[in-house]
Design an enzyme around this catalytic site. Structure first.
Site: not given
Length: 280
Positions: A219, A259
């Site tokens: 991210k 994840r």
């Protein structure tokens, strides 16, 4: 570790591998867009150490536009069915109740909704009826404008409060409390400093009393951390070592699962975290 109906019981933080069946993912940009490639990718992630595989057919990167329901079904259901047929523990990443229902019928055993049931009013009743675990993520709105919602006086306190309120609403809608997983929603309506604060205070999220999923993989905040001396952040695929570092921190802090897009380093990281925790 917490147990959830329909899922194996792991003795450490689980590793959730990501299969994006999308042409516009921020991370892997359509590499697994056809069914055959996506199923093979999921099986490769299991070989690399994934405990479960999360299949999604709609990009939720900042600014992404939504796909229609028929297209999402066309992308997702054959992949869920193919992986489940191979014995893979499959979750479905969707904000639509119909996709969730069809995916569970095809073999998915967990519904991962980044909107926590807010995007589709039919989602909570559908999950309640299916009786599967449900990931409730902290969410303030769709991808098109979520960056404008990244305004907090105290991000940790506000995320905890908003997640608690969402959990209560989901339970009121019929989902059993013991089926809820929470996710702080790193990168969703959050700036880098917000994401880092949430990672630094995972214990306060765990105090909500439900298994915690941490989804930091590749991210933007990791790109900001890695950018040096004013350089541009490295591209998403060059953030996997940083992702594994977050995985180790999350596992050590008691996360139920992490994840990730690339599994092997994180699979090692969660095992090291377990060993260090056991020696504490």
């Amino acid at each position: 570790m917490s147990t959830l109906r329909g899922l194996p019981e792991w003795d450490r933080c689980a590793v959730m591998g990501v299969v994006n069946v999308t042409p516009d993912s921020f991370s892997d940009g359509g590499r697994w867009f056809d069914t055959t490639a996506a199923v093979k990718r999921g099986l490769d992630l299991v070989t690399a150490g994934a405990d479960l595989v999360d299949v999604g057919g709609e990009s939720t990167r900042p600014g992404a536009s939504r796909v229609d329901e028929d297209e999402e079904l066309r992308r997702v259901i054959p992949v869920v069915r193919g992986l489940a047929a191979e014995g893979v523990t499959v979750s479905v990443d969707t904000m639509r109740a119909t996709v969730a229902e069809r995916a569970v019928a095809a073999g998915a055993v967990l519904v991962n909704d980044v909107s926590g049931g807010l995007a589709d009013p039919a989602m909570v009743p559908a999950v309640a009826a299916a009786g599967v675990p449900f990931v409730v993520m902290h969410w303030r709105g769709f991808s098109e404008d979520m960056n404008s919602r990244a305004v907090y006086a105290d991000v940790v306190a506000e995320v905890v409060t908003e997640l608690r309120e969402r959990m209560d609403a989901v339970v009121a809608g019929g989902v059993a409390p013991e089926q809820i997983v929470i996710d702080p929603g790193l990168g969703f309506a959050k700036q880098a400093e917000h994401d880092l604060a949430l990672v630094a205070h995972l214990g306060e999220l765990r105090a909500l009393g439900r298994p915690l999923l941490v989804a930091a993989s590749r991210k933007r905040f990791l790109g900001r951390v890695l950018a040096q001396d004013g350089d541009a952040p490295p591209p998403a695929r060059e953030r996997d070592a940083a992702t594994a570092a977050i995985s180790a921190i999350a596992a050590y802090e008691g996360a139920w699962a992490v994840r990730v897009h690339e599994v092997r380093a994180t699979a090692d990281a969660v095992r090291v975290a377990r060993a260090v925790g056991a020696a504490r």
